[in-house]
Design a protein around this motif. Structure first.
Motif, PDB file in Angstrom:
ATOM      1  N   ARG A  11     -57.663  70.302   3.427  1.00 12.36           N
ATOM      2  CA  ARG A  11     -59.078  70.953   3.291  1.00 12.36           C
ATOM      3  C   ARG A  11     -60.068  69.723   3.072  1.00 12.36           C
ATOM      4  O   ARG A  11     -61.102  69.602   3.683  1.00 12.36           O
ATOM      5  N   ALA A  12     -59.457  68.667   2.237  1.00 11.69           N
ATOM      6  CA  ALA A  12     -60.294  67.223   2.171  1.00 11.69           C
ATOM      7  C   ALA A  12     -60.342  66.869   3.457  1.00 11.69           C
ATOM      8  O   ALA A  12     -61.544  66.180   3.633  1.00 11.69           O
ATOM      9  N   GLN A  13     -59.423  66.888   4.479  1.00  8.70           N
ATOM     10  CA  GLN A  13     -59.678  66.541   5.698  1.00  8.70           C
ATOM     11  C   GLN A  13     -60.388  67.240   6.848  1.00  8.70           C
ATOM     12  O   GLN A  13     -60.497  66.895   7.742  1.00  8.70           O
ATOM     13  N   GLY A  14     -60.778  68.422   6.320  1.00  5.80           N
ATOM     14  CA  GLY A  14     -61.813  69.433   7.180  1.00  5.80           C
ATOM     15  C   GLY A  14     -60.983  70.186   7.857  1.00  5.80           C
ATOM     16  O   GLY A  14     -61.202  70.910   8.586  1.00  5.80           O
ATOM     17  N   PHE A  15     -59.518  70.584   7.407  1.00  8.66           N
ATOM     18  CA  PHE A  15     -58.928  71.766   8.199  1.00  8.66           C
ATOM     19  C   PHE A  15     -58.680  72.845   7.387  1.00  8.66           C
ATOM     20  O   PHE A  15     -58.654  72.971   6.054  1.00  8.66           O
ATOM     21  N   ALA A  16     -58.847  74.018   8.143  1.00  8.05           N
ATOM     22  CA  ALA A  16     -58.837  75.244   7.458  1.00  8.05           C
ATOM     23  C   ALA A  16     -57.416  76.104   7.567  1.00  8.05           C
ATOM     24  O   ALA A  16     -57.160  77.055   6.710  1.00  8.05           O
ATOM     25  N   ALA A  17     -56.560  75.735   8.643  1.00  5.85           N
ATOM     26  CA  ALA A  17     -55.382  76.652   8.863  1.00  5.85           C
ATOM     27  C   ALA A  17     -54.589  75.419   9.516  1.00  5.85           C
ATOM     28  O   ALA A  17     -54.867  74.492  10.112  1.00  5.85           O
ATOM     29  N   VAL A  18     -53.350  75.891   9.369  1.00  4.27           N
ATOM     30  CA  VAL A  18     -52.256  74.766   9.750  1.00  4.27           C
ATOM     31  C   VAL A  18     -50.933  75.616  10.463  1.00  4.27           C
ATOM     32  O   VAL A  18     -50.723  76.576   9.948  1.00  4.27           O
ATOM     33  N   ASP A  19     -50.202  75.294  11.714  1.00  6.46           N
ATOM     34  CA  ASP A  19     -49.053  75.829  12.009  1.00  6.46           C
ATOM     35  C   ASP A  19     -48.179  74.552  12.349  1.00  6.46           C
ATOM     36  O   ASP A  19     -48.634  73.587  12.594  1.00  6.46           O
ATOM     37  N   ALA A  20     -46.887  74.959  12.165  1.00  4.28           N
ATOM     38  CA  ALA A  20     -45.789  73.840  12.506  1.00  4.28           C
ATOM     39  C   ALA A  20     -44.842  74.734  13.221  1.00  4.28           C
ATOM     40  O   ALA A  20     -44.252  75.668  13.062  1.00  4.28           O
ATOM     41  N   VAL A  21     -44.456  74.126  14.379  1.00  2.00           N
ATOM     42  CA  VAL A  21     -43.219  74.701  15.252  1.00  2.00           C
ATOM     43  C   VAL A  21     -42.074  73.683  15.298  1.00  2.00           C
ATOM     44  O   VAL A  21     -42.563  72.441  15.433  1.00  2.00           O
ATOM     45  N   SER A  42     -44.180  75.744  23.466  1.00  4.79           N
ATOM     46  CA  SER A  42     -43.610  75.008  24.750  1.00  4.79           C
ATOM     47  C   SER A  42     -43.960  73.744  24.653  1.00  4.79           C
ATOM     48  O   SER A  42     -43.112  72.784  25.149  1.00  4.79           O
ATOM     49  N   PHE A  43     -45.136  73.011  24.058  1.00  6.23           N
ATOM     50  CA  PHE A  43     -45.347  71.965  23.871  1.00  6.23           C
ATOM     51  C   PHE A  43     -44.071  70.907  23.049  1.00  6.23           C
ATOM     52  O   PHE A  43     -43.772  70.059  23.387  1.00  6.23           O
ATOM     53  N   ALA A  44     -43.731  71.733  21.940  1.00  9.40           N
ATOM     54  CA  ALA A  44     -42.617  71.083  20.990  1.00  9.40           C
ATOM     55  C   ALA A  44     -41.423  70.970  21.978  1.00  9.40           C
ATOM     56  O   ALA A  44     -40.738  69.931  21.892  1.00  9.40           O
ATOM     57  N   ASN A  45     -41.077  72.036  22.887  1.00  8.76           N
ATOM     58  CA  ASN A  45     -39.950  72.028  23.628  1.00  8.76           C
ATOM     59  C   ASN A  45     -40.025  70.793  24.809  1.00  8.76           C
ATOM     60  O   ASN A  45     -38.945  70.055  24.664  1.00  8.76           O
ATOM     61  N   ALA A  69     -45.443  72.681  30.263  1.00 10.40           N
ATOM     62  CA  ALA A  69     -45.643  73.520  29.120  1.00 10.40           C
ATOM     63  C   ALA A  69     -46.648  74.706  28.956  1.00 10.40           C
ATOM     64  O   ALA A  69     -46.372  75.801  28.742  1.00 10.40           O
ATOM     65  N   ALA A  70     -47.723  74.329  29.654  1.00  9.21           N
ATOM     66  CA  ALA A  70     -48.955  75.135  29.755  1.00  9.21           C
ATOM     67  C   ALA A  70     -48.679  76.514  30.722  1.00  9.21           C
ATOM     68  O   ALA A  70     -48.768  77.603  30.348  1.00  9.21           O
ATOM     69  N   ASP A  71     -48.090  76.019  31.935  1.00  8.71           N
ATOM     70  CA  ASP A  71     -47.480  77.110  32.987  1.00  8.71           C
ATOM     71  C   ASP A  71     -46.447  77.956  32.687  1.00  8.71           C
ATOM     72  O   ASP A  71     -46.543  79.052  32.638  1.00  8.71           O
ATOM     73  N   ALA A  72     -45.401  77.360  31.673  1.00  8.90           N
ATOM     74  CA  ALA A  72     -44.364  78.220  31.322  1.00  8.90           C
ATOM     75  C   ALA A  72     -44.840  79.162  30.239  1.00  8.90           C
ATOM     76  O   ALA A  72     -44.594  80.380  30.259  1.00  8.90           O
ATOM     77  N   ALA A  73     -45.773  78.664  29.386  1.00 13.23           N
ATOM     78  CA  ALA A  73     -46.071  79.451  28.254  1.00 13.23           C
ATOM     79  C   ALA A  73     -47.051  80.501  28.925  1.00 13.23           C
ATOM     80  O   ALA A  73     -47.205  81.696  28.187  1.00 13.23           O
ATOM     81  N   SER A  74     -47.875  80.218  30.111  1.00 16.02           N
ATOM     82  CA  SER A  74     -48.472  81.272  30.516  1.00 16.02           C
ATOM     83  C   SER A  74     -47.709  82.523  31.075  1.00 16.02           C
ATOM     84  O   SER A  74     -48.362  83.471  31.454  1.00 16.02           O
ATOM     85  N   HIS A  75     -46.454  82.326  31.594  1.00 18.94           N
ATOM     86  CA  HIS A  75     -45.670  83.409  31.837  1.00 18.94           C
ATOM     87  C   HIS A  75     -44.669  83.650  30.819  1.00 18.94           C
ATOM     88  O   HIS A  75     -43.802  84.524  31.091  1.00 18.94           O
ATOM     89  N   GLY A  76     -45.178  83.207  29.388  1.00 18.19           N
ATOM     90  CA  GLY A  76     -44.150  83.656  28.807  1.00 18.19           C
ATOM     91  C   GLY A  76     -42.719  83.044  28.623  1.00 18.19           C
ATOM     92  O   GLY A  76     -42.091  83.722  27.939  1.00 18.19           O
TER      93      GLY A  76
END
Lengths: 230, 242
Positions: free
Chosen positions: A104-114, A146-149, B14-21
């Motif tokens: 919060r001190a850095q200005g963030f309100a929510a966080v996710d980790a995958v 998907s990004f993490a993958n 990643a974006a393409d695959a995610a858009s198709h679930g």
């Protein structure tokens, strides 16, 4: 007219630096997911997490904070191999009170980790920092995973080139021996007037009894050394 | 910069695959490649030699048939790309030089509706692993940007494919050697013909292909006839594709 281009220096993936790549990926993540910042922690050979990339200095500080304080979503995500998060870092009680305060001190309100997985193994985690509270949209969750993958694939792509070359050789051998076995089956069906299934069991039996590889026996059939005497 | 290029391509996948679930896979990457490279279709073949190839995926029928043509005719941009190890790009197939360069492939490819073919070799170090073949039903060269993206896409798809094959091996506790072949009948028929015609397996495959070419049928169909003993080639009947 068909053109052949050899000039690949720009696109060859072999030379690029993993950290550089992951850094670029966190920037892409911020752009595409419309989050405030993103960071990646990656385990080393001993399974110890290290900060490898962050889209901004604030994200970098928060990742380092988690490592130093041994508390935070990225660590829990890595330990459990499951996505974790907090939709409101201002609510009470907090799962990670010290981290929540720092974020919060850095200005963030929510966080996710995958989690980042390579095959069955969790190799790291991707952290997303959001500036407004609330649950992430379903799109964002999917996209983040998907990004993490792909980040994991990118690492696979870079880190294990020698390994993938080994796999490449195995795949080629598999293709070659598969072809050889099918050809040998074909030869036996005509020579012995049997069907394909019997041809295969004949090859298998002979391989077992002579303690040879199926593909070696198949090659001998093709070479004609074993003729139809089987 | 190459890392930016890779991040761009991976981000796109990643974006393409995610858009198709869906999860990113070698197949989803081919699907995404259609839009990324601005083409009509993408096809992926795993190979250990010109005569030993396994089509793994095609986004459309034309792509699948282009691979069939490569295998039947043994010539064309795809065959050249695999042989030389560098991309072979034909933004317009229907030109005089291309007809002279690939006299069998070009008319056959035009017939099935392909007007532009871009063949990228898949390589793991020094090993040539297969091909990523993109096609368009209208002529048109790729932009430099599309070429660079596709080059990276080809590398990523190979990584994905090798990873998938390894994963199957680990999960099923099988050896890669047990990988089912999709052209199994072609190789079975090749073995059968080698005995029936009294020739080597290499020569038998040439005969099988020549027959398929003369009959304007896919090699796999002719092979199935041979395996089912509906068709028997005779030693003298040897149509010559050249």
């Amino acid at each position: 007219m068909a053109e052949t281009f050899v000039e690949l220096a720009d696109t060859l993936v072999l030379g690029f630096d993993t950290i550089d790549f992951l850094h670029t990926l966190t920037e892409r993540c911020v752009e595409l997911l419309h989050v405030g910042a993103a960071g990646i922690l990656l385990a080393d050979q001993q399974g110890v997490l290290n900060l490898v990339a962050a889209s901004t200095e604030r994200a970098r500080l928060l990742e380092l904070f988690q490592l130093q304080e041994d508390e935070g979503p990225c660590l829990d995500c890595f330990d459990t191999g499951r996505p974790v998060g907090c939709d409101d870092l201002g609510a009470a009680p907090q799962r990670w009170p010290r981290f929540a305060m720092a974020a919060r001190a850095q200005g963030f309100a929510a966080v996710d980790a995958v989690p980042m997985r390579l095959r069955e193994q969790v190799i790291g985690a991707l952290n997303l920092f959001r500036t407004s509270p609330g649950p992430p949209s379903e799109d964002v969750t999917l996209l983040a995973q998907s990004f993490a993958n792909v980040a994991a694939i990118g690492i696979l792509h870079v880190r294990a080139l020698w390994q993938s070359e080994m796999i490449a050789e195995q795949v080629q051998n598999a293709l070659d021996s598969g072809v050889t076995i099918q050809q040998a089956k074909g030869i036996l069906t005509v020579r012995l007037q049997i069907d394909l299934a019997d041809a295969l069991s004949l090859l298998r039996t002979h391989a077992r009894n002579s303690n040879q590889l199926l593909s070696d026996v198949a090659q001998q059939v093709i070479d004609g050394r074993r003729a139809s005497s089987t | 910069m190459s890392s930016e290029r890779l991040a761009k391509v991976l981000g796109y996948l990643a974006a393409d695959a995610a858009s198709h679930g869906a999860e990113v896979s070698s197949e989803s990457a081919c699907d995404a490649g259609v839009r990324l490279a601005g083409v009509t279709g993408v096809q992926l073949t795993l190979m250990s030699g010109p005569d030993r190839g396994e089509s793994r995926y095609a986004t459309d029928e034309v792509g699948a048939r282009l691979e069939e043509l490569r295998f039947t005719l043994g010539e064309g941009p795809c065959a050249d790309a695999f042989r030389t190890g560098v991309p072979v790009l034909a933004g317009e197939l229907d030109t005089g030089p291309n007809h002279r360069r690939w006299p069998l492939f070009v008319p056959a490819a035009l017939e099935i509706g392909a007007r532009a073919v871009f063949a990228f070799p898949l390589r793991s170090g020094a090993i040539r692993m297969g091909l990523l073949v993109l096609h368009r039903t209208r002529p048109g060269a790729m932009t430099h940007e599309q070429m660079s993206d596709t080059q990276v896409l080809a590398d990523v798809i190979l990584s994905l494919l090798l990873d998938e094959l390894t994963r199957v091996q680990v999960e099923n506790n099988t050896l890669l050697a047990d990988m089912p072949l999709r052209r199994a009948e072609v190789h079975q028929a090749t073995g059968m013909l080698s005995v029936q015609l009294g020739v080597s397996v290499e020569e038998a495959l040439v005969r099988l292909r020549a027959h398929a070419f003369a009959e304007e049928r896919p090699v796999i169909d002719v092979a199935r006839d041979v395996v089912a003993r509906r068709l028997r080639l005779t030693p003298e009947a040897r149509p010559d594709p050249a």
